[in-house]
Design an enzyme around this catalytic site. Structure first.
Site, PDB file in Angstrom:
ATOM      1  CB  SER A  12      37.800 -28.290   9.530  1.00  0.00           C
ATOM      2  OG  SER A  12      37.128 -27.371  10.367  1.00  0.00           O
ATOM      3  CG  ASP A  51      41.229 -30.702  18.329  1.00  0.00           C
ATOM      4  OD1 ASP A  51      40.936 -31.704  19.012  1.00  0.00           O
ATOM      5  OD2 ASP A  51      40.543 -29.665  18.305  1.00  0.00           O
ATOM      6  NE  ARG A  57      39.401 -33.772  17.906  1.00  0.00           N
ATOM      7  CZ  ARG A  57      38.203 -33.264  17.686  1.00  0.00           C
ATOM      8  NH1 ARG A  57      37.366 -33.861  16.856  1.00  0.00           N
ATOM      9  NH2 ARG A  57      37.807 -32.157  18.291  1.00  0.00           N
ATOM     10  CG  ASP A  91      42.284 -30.949  25.186  1.00  0.00           C
ATOM     11  OD1 ASP A  91      41.415 -30.326  25.844  1.00  0.00           O
ATOM     12  OD2 ASP A  91      42.488 -30.744  23.961  1.00  0.00           O
TER      13      ASP A  91
HETATM   14  C1  GLA Z   1      37.913 -28.748  20.996  1.00  0.00           C
HETATM   15  C2  GLA Z   1      39.330 -28.334  21.360  1.00  0.00           C
HETATM   16  C3  GLA Z   1      40.116 -29.487  21.990  1.00  0.00           C
HETATM   17  C4  GLA Z   1      39.329 -30.137  23.125  1.00  0.00           C
HETATM   18  C5  GLA Z   1      37.889 -30.430  22.698  1.00  0.00           C
HETATM   19  C6  GLA Z   1      37.033 -30.938  23.831  1.00  0.00           C
HETATM   20  O1  GLA Z   1      37.953 -29.699  19.978  1.00  0.00           O
HETATM   21  O2  GLA Z   1      40.023 -27.890  20.218  1.00  0.00           O
HETATM   22  O3  GLA Z   1      41.381 -29.051  22.433  1.00  0.00           O
HETATM   23  O4  GLA Z   1      39.362 -29.343  24.277  1.00  0.00           O
HETATM   24  O5  GLA Z   1      37.254 -29.296  22.140  1.00  0.00           O
HETATM   25  O6  GLA Z   1      37.473 -32.177  24.264  1.00  0.00           O
END
Ligand code: GLA
Length: 391
Positions: free
Chosen positions: A140, A185, A36, A45
């Site tokens: 990933s 994610d 993503r 989040d």
């Molecule tokens: C990582 C974490 C997500 C989120 C981002 C920051 O990607 O896996 O859950 O907290 O950092 O936005």
């Protein structure tokens, strides 16, 4: 140079050959789950706020088949691995859970098996191929977790609850990779929607797809190709600081706090905690505003919010680094660029840039001239979440 996105069917063909060479038979199941890019809503989040990511055409593919007995054998074709690319283990039982160990990439797989939501799982063999750059901030690991979960669903179907699936994968990351990540994610890797970004409310776990298809618009991802070692230690620290701030404000999470609440409590807080909370509170607001701007195709406003987000991550949340700042600054110097920001956890990885399609070559050129490193580029479109593929 642009790293072109390997078509999914090529990855499947690659995984199939690899599987066949390893196990001497043909796979019967093929699935994939995407990485993503987060357009806006960073480090919100785990504060129960809003995020606005989209699923990528970059995916992790798992192919394989059921075997008799309780053994699992998996090979991974990832080139960046410095450890064994094969792992063999027994399925967990109620008295012997699967514990994390080596090789490290297999911990994501083991975690997902451990937290899988239906029983009994049969033994299986599988091969993994991915086009999501490892450790590049494009999730990933979530794409691997969700791909494995989707594969297990073909062996032993669960109830099909997609949110519970995302949460099981998040739990795998917590317990088996030791990363206390939020839900973004895994959620978007499961539920991503072609031609749409997803406005996820991380408190209710409801999501609204926001259309994002415009032939005049390009979403450019630039990989800084650096990853600072701070990532591992700083992420849990940020989470803790946010929890402390929420507690000081008398709220169950920063989602419930307003800027006024924060200003009123400022004197009783140290400056770092104050700035962490300011980022989160403002970023949650920006994310709602950005979703509205996107609904109205107001890319100028969207871009302005992206830059505000980046500056806040750099100055208040302190998760950017000089490479990411350099990439954002270079992109913003070109006319026709709406906005640019770091994306993901920070301390390296990628930036995401929203720009007019007709200036994309110019932007890449300019970034290559200005950036003191060697970037890679992906031109991406919002893609579908995890799915079963034909072989
Ligand atoms: C990582 C974490 C997500 C989120 C981002 C920051 O990607 O896996 O859950 O907290 O950092 O936005």
């Amino acid at each position: 140079m642009t790293s072109s996105v390997t078509p999914v069917k090529h990855l499947v063909a690659e995984a199939r050959t690899f599987y066949n060479e390893t196990f001497g038979n043909d796979p019967e199941i093929a699935v994939c789950a995407p990485g993503r890019v987060n357009l806006i809503g960073e480090h919100t989040d785990y504060n129960q706020g809003f995020v606005l990511p989209m699923a990528l055409p970059l995916v992790t593919v798992v192919v394989g088949r059921q075997i008799s007995g309780n053994k699992v054998s998996i090979v991974s074709a990832s080139e960046a691995l410095e450890e064994s690319n094969r792992v063999d283990f027994d399925l967990p039982t109620s008295t012997t859970p699967l514990l994390p160990g080596k090789p490290r990439w297999a911990n994501y797989v083991k975690g997902v098996i451990q937290h899988y939501r239906a029983h009994p799982l049969p033994g299986f063999q599988a091969a993994i191929c991915s086009s999501v750059p490892l450790g590049g901030g494009l999730s990933s690991s979530a794409s691997l977790e969700v791909a494995v979960y989707t594969f297990l669903q073909q062996l032993c179907p669960d109830d099909g609850d997609d949110k519970a699936k995302a949460m099981a994968c998040q739990k795998a990351e917590h317990t088996h990779a030791g990363v206390p990540c939020g839900i973004m994610d895994q959620y978007v890797s499961v539920l991503g929607k072609e031609a749409h970004a997803l406005l996820i409310d991380c408190r209710s776990l409801e999501a609204e797809p926001v259309p994002l298809v415009d032939p005049g618009l390009v979403i450019l991802i630039t990989n800084s190709n650096v990853r600072h070692s701070l990532t591992g230690s700083e992420y849990p620290t940020r989470r803790k600081q946010c929890e402390e701030a929420a507690q000081l404000l008398g709220k169950s999470s920063l989602r419930d706090a307003t800027r006024e609440d924060l200003e009123a409590a400022k004197d009783g807080m140290d400056n770092v905690t104050y700035r962490r909370a300011r980022h989160v509170i403002e970023e949650i607001r920006r994310t709602s505003q950005a979703a509205e701007a996107l609904r109205q195709q107001n890319y100028k406003e969207f871009g302005r919010l992206m830059v505000e987000s980046h500056n806040s991550l750099r100055d208040d949340y302190e998760v950017s680094c000089k490479e990411l700042d350099e990439l954002v600054n270079a992109a913003m110097e070109v006319r026709g660029v709406y906005g640019s920001r770091m994306t993901g956890g920070g301390f390296g990885g990628c930036t995401v840039t929203l720009l007019q399609a007709d200036v994309v070559e110019q932007v890449k050129q300019h970034i290559m001239e200005k950036y003191n490193g060697s970037p890679s580029f992906y031109i991406t479109t919002p893609s579908e979440g995890a799915r079963v593929l034909s072989l």
